[in-house]
Structure formats: structure tokens, C-alpha cells
Design a protein around this motif. Structure first.
Motif: not given
Length: 160
Positions: A10-17, A38-39, A83-88, A124-129
Motif C-alpha cells: 500500500l503506497i499512500v500519497g503516491a500521485a504527487g510529482f 491510496l491518494d 508493506t506500507v509506504m507512507h508518502c502522503a 504489516i511486516r514493513k512500514f516506511s515513512q
């Protein structure tokens, strides 16, 4: 915990440039990974940034807000996210001075909602901010530490 190879991200906030480069690169480099983006598509994001990812059968876009606990929980469960990547985050910190409530809601409220959903889910095995210098500030080369640019952007530091 050992080694972890992501299967469902899950990649949140991934529609940014800048952030859109993450799923676009993963689709090319790791075609077996399933990615759910998810954005909420506000002023600093655009679906056009994700055009390279859209043809992949392993790519899915969901328009929504990380502040919606029900939606986040639903995605974690139904998509078997491991796995979650928090880019939002919101950019242009100058905007926080005129509309501090929106920044507070998005940055300070959304991150704990996402973290709590991951904790409750238990899979969730990995969470990245991930964030930008507009949130963390420039680094001080002498001690390699960041200074927070705005009080509305300081909360994500707890996740790094």
C-alpha cells in the motif's frame, strides 16, 4: 523479524510529482509485487503522474484519504497488504500559515490513523515513512540532523 520480501504494497500519497516515481519504478523493477495506491488527489497530486503504472495488472488506484480509518482498514484486509509506504504529506509549507487546519488534519491526524490501522491489522511486516525537506527541513551537515520547518509538519518525525 528477519528478511521480508513484499508481496502486496500500500503506497499512500503516491500521485504527487515526486512520490509517483515510487510505484512507477516498482512496477518496472518488480512486476510480481501488487501495488495499491491510496491518494486523495488534492492540489499537489495528479493521476497523470501514475500513467506509467496504470497498464500493470498488479497496480490499483483508490481515491481516498488516510484519515478515513474505515477505508484504510478495508484496504489492508481486502488487499492482503504486508508493506506500507507512507508518502502522503502536503507540500508548500507556506500554505500552512493560511490554512493550518488542513495541514493539521492531513499531516498530524492522517499518520496516526494509518499507523493504528497497521498495528490493529497485525499483518504489516514493513512500514516506511517518506517525506520531503518541506516537512523535515534541511539537514545540518555538521550533525546530520534535520530541523523541522513548520510546527504543523513535525509529527511525521515520530515515524522515521
Amino acid at each position: 523479524m528477519g528478511s521480508h520480501t513484499p508481496k502486496n504494497i500500500l503506497i499512500v500519497g503516491a500521485a504527487g510529482f515526486i512520490e509517483s516515481h515510487v510505484p512507477n519504478k516498482l512496477v518496472r523493477s518488480y512486476p510480481d509485487y501488487k501495488m495499491v495506491v491510496l491518494d486523495k488527489l488534492d492540489y499537489c497530486s495528479n493521476m497523470k503522474n501514475l500513467i506509467p503504472s496504470k497498464p500493470s495488472p498488479k497496480f490499483k488506484f483508490v481515491k481516498g484519504d488516510i484519515g478515513s480509518a474505515g477505508l484504510v482498514n478495508y484496504l489492508l484486509i481486502t488487499e492482503s497488504i504486508d508493506t506500507v509506504m507512507h508518502c502522503a504529506t502536503q507540500t508548500h509549507v507556506d500554505n500552512s500559515f493560511g490554512n493550518s487546519f488542513e495541514f493539521t488534519k492531513n499531516i498530524i491526524y492522517g499518520t496516526p490513523v494509518l499507523l493504528y490501522a497497521c498495528k490493529v491489522n497485525g499483518q504489516i511486516r514493513k512500514f516506511s515513512q517518506v517525506s520531503t525537506d518541506e516537512v523535515y527541513g534541511e539537514t545540518d551537515e555538521d550533525n546530520n540532523s534535520a530541523r523541522v520547518v513548520s510546527k504543523f509538519c513535525s509529527t511525521p518525525n515520530i515515524c522515521s
